[in-house]
Enzyme design. Structure first.
Site, PDB file in Angstrom:
ATOM      1  CG  PHE A 123      37.654   0.238  -8.565  1.00 17.71           C
ATOM      2  CD1 PHE A 123      37.883   0.196  -7.198  1.00 17.71           C
ATOM      3  CD2 PHE A 123      38.489  -0.490  -9.390  1.00 17.71           C
ATOM      4  CE1 PHE A 123      38.918  -0.556  -6.666  1.00 17.71           C
ATOM      5  CE2 PHE A 123      39.523  -1.251  -8.868  1.00 17.71           C
ATOM      6  CZ  PHE A 123      39.747  -1.282  -7.507  1.00 17.71           C
ATOM      7  CE1 TYR A 225      39.319  -8.514  -5.445  1.00 14.05           C
ATOM      8  CE2 TYR A 225      39.598  -9.757  -7.479  1.00 14.05           C
ATOM      9  CZ  TYR A 225      39.590  -8.560  -6.807  1.00 14.05           C
ATOM     10  OH  TYR A 225      39.837  -7.399  -7.487  1.00 14.05           O
TER      11      TYR A 225
HETATM   12  C1  PLP Z   1      37.532  -4.422  -6.850  1.00 17.20           C
HETATM   13  C2  PLP Z   1      37.033  -3.794  -8.086  1.00 17.20           C
HETATM   14  C3  PLP Z   1      37.606  -4.086  -9.329  1.00 17.20           C
HETATM   15  C4  PLP Z   1      38.822  -4.966  -9.394  1.00 17.20           C
HETATM   16  O1  PLP Z   1      39.186  -5.348 -10.675  1.00 17.20           O
HETATM   17  P1  PLP Z   1      40.286  -6.476 -10.865  1.00 17.20           P
HETATM   18  O2  PLP Z   1      40.415  -6.645 -12.308  1.00 17.20           O
HETATM   19  O3  PLP Z   1      39.776  -7.691 -10.147  1.00 17.20           O
HETATM   20  O4  PLP Z   1      41.538  -6.034 -10.194  1.00 17.20           O
HETATM   21  C5  PLP Z   1      37.048  -3.505 -10.450  1.00 17.20           C
HETATM   22  N1  PLP Z   1      35.974  -2.669 -10.369  1.00 17.20           N
HETATM   23  C6  PLP Z   1      35.399  -2.376  -9.170  1.00 17.20           C
HETATM   24  C7  PLP Z   1      34.217  -1.471  -9.122  1.00 17.20           C
HETATM   25  C8  PLP Z   1      35.924  -2.924  -8.009  1.00 17.20           C
HETATM   26  O5  PLP Z   1      35.383  -2.627  -6.840  1.00 17.20           O
END
Ligand code: PLP
Length: 397
Positions: A123, A225
């Site tokens: 991600f 979330y």
């Molecule tokens: C959804 C997701 C995030 C999101 O990070 P935020 O700080 O909540 O925006 C991070 N890493 C992965 C692997 C995710 O799937």
């Protein structure tokens, strides 16, 4: 009766669908892995908190139990969904910020080691945060390349780690392909090289069982979330293995991670235990809803939740094989290696997603030409999956 309806009829968890807030005009919600649906119980819990606790107790609430809540909910989450004994998990910050804090803590405890191992398919926030840290500390990144429909394998990791590796950062369930990495095995490989491993559990927690203590994992973070239904921008969670807590120091030294915050003293002295990984005032309202989802997962049983997740994704694949033969499955066919979503690639998807949304069919699009069907086990019905895939096929046809 459609096939989806028949599967719902036989589903022992179908009764849980009614626990969620209804959404007007919804035909199929296939994005529970990006934003879980609210539980009806959370509406009452949040309203009650505003009136009775915030309104009624005012500043006294911090002394009553608010200050402990990040650790109380953390322990509940650890027990129900992470395989973590008490005292190792807390709720706070965001996944991105917790990645930063724990990665820096691990690197500070790895003198002389200069490499961070990361997957190019991870991600974006995971890559960006670690690239920033590598830049600031003068470290280098060793990139792993996973197959589009797969993820990081033990052989790949074994070929990438060595005496220079400080830290390995991996997602347990890959956000695009849904590939489930081999948690215990990859942890062992990182440890054999003398490196820390930091797991991102964003697409696991609440849908795919995790066994952090049994794996011997060092550190983990994840979202509140997605399958934990904490609501938009709900805080994240972090795990730090108990025996490492006293040796690690995180870089954002706020007063609520200090030993005696209310002494207002000079000089930062970290608190004992998991508390030292906290920074500032915890987002209490934001962590209330996930508590209801954790309780619901506990009630339904995580094995049953996982079994339904496998059946939902298998049904989605069966339907797409039949109705969308030109789409390419970009997720594992083997249910054991597949998390709770299914990604399909087809050049026509990007164009139809806005039309699907208008019809109340809500999947997620993933660049460049992927559509991701995220099937949150307790809030998704088989009939809904069928309606969704049929709508996709009709608009593409
Ligand atoms: C959804 C997701 C995030 C999101 O990070 P935020 O700080 O909540 O925006 C991070 N890493 C992965 C692997 C995710 O799937």
């Amino acid at each position: 009766m459609t096939r989806g309806e028949a599967l719902d009829h036989a589903d022992p968890l179908s009764g849980y669908l009614d626990r969620f807030v209804p959404s007007e005009g919804l035909v199929a919600y296939l994005d529970g892995n990006s934003l879980g649906r609210p539980l009806a119980a959370s509406v009452d819990r949040v309203a009650d908190f505003l009136v009775r606790e915030w309104g009624g107790r005012l500043i006294r609430g911090w002394d009553d139990d608010w200050l402990e809540l990040p650790f109380v909910i953390g322990d509940e989450l650890g027990r129900v969904a992470l395989g973590a004994a008490a005292g190792q998990v807390f709720i706070g910050d965001s996944t991105s910020v917790l990645l930063y804090k724990l990665a820096r803590a691990a690197l500070a405890a790895s003198p002389g080691r200069t490499e961070i191992v990361l997957s190019r398919q991870d991600f974006p926030t995971d890559r960006y945060v670690l690239e920033g840290i590598a830049h600031d500390l003068g470290l280098s990144i060793v990139w792993l390349d996973a197959e589009a429909e797969g993820g990081v394998t033990p052989a790949q990791l074994a070929g990438a780690v060595g005496p220079s590796t400080a830290l390995v950062v991996l997602s347990h369930v890959a956000y695009r392909s849904a590939y489930i990495a081999e948690g215990a095995e990859l942890t062992r490989i990182a440890h054999d090289a003398g490196a820390f491993i930091l797991w991102d559990l964003s697409h696991s927690a609440g849908a795919v069982p995790v066994d952090l203590d049994a794996w011997g994992a060092n550190l983990a973070v994840g979202c509140g979330y997605k399958y934990l239904n904490g609501g938009p921008g709900a805080p994240a969670f972090a795990y730090v293995r108990r025996d490492l807590q006293s040796e690690l120091r995180q870089p954002i030294q706020g007063w609520l991670g200090s030993r005696a915050p209310f002494e207002m003293g000079e000089g930062y002295e970290p608190a004992d235990g998991i508390r030292r990984f906290q920074t500032g005032t915890p987002p209490i309202v934001g962590m209330l809803a996930m508590r209801d989802m954790i309780a619901l997962l506990d009630e339904a049983g995580t094995d049953a939740v996982r079994a339904k997740s496998e059946q939902l994704t298998a049904f989605a694949i069966e339907l797409t094989d039949e109705l969308l033969p030109e789409a390419r499955l970009a997720s594992p066919r083997d249910p054991e290696r597949r998390g709770s979503h299914v990604t399909l690639d087809h050049p026509g998807f990007a164009e139809i997603v806005p039309r699907l949304w208008r019809e109340g069919v809500i999947p997620d699009s993933r660049r460049p030409d992927g559509i991701r069907l995220g099937l949150s086990p307790l809030s998704t019905s088989f009939a809904e999956v069928q309606r969704g895939v049929e709508a996709i096929a009709r608009l593409l046809g």
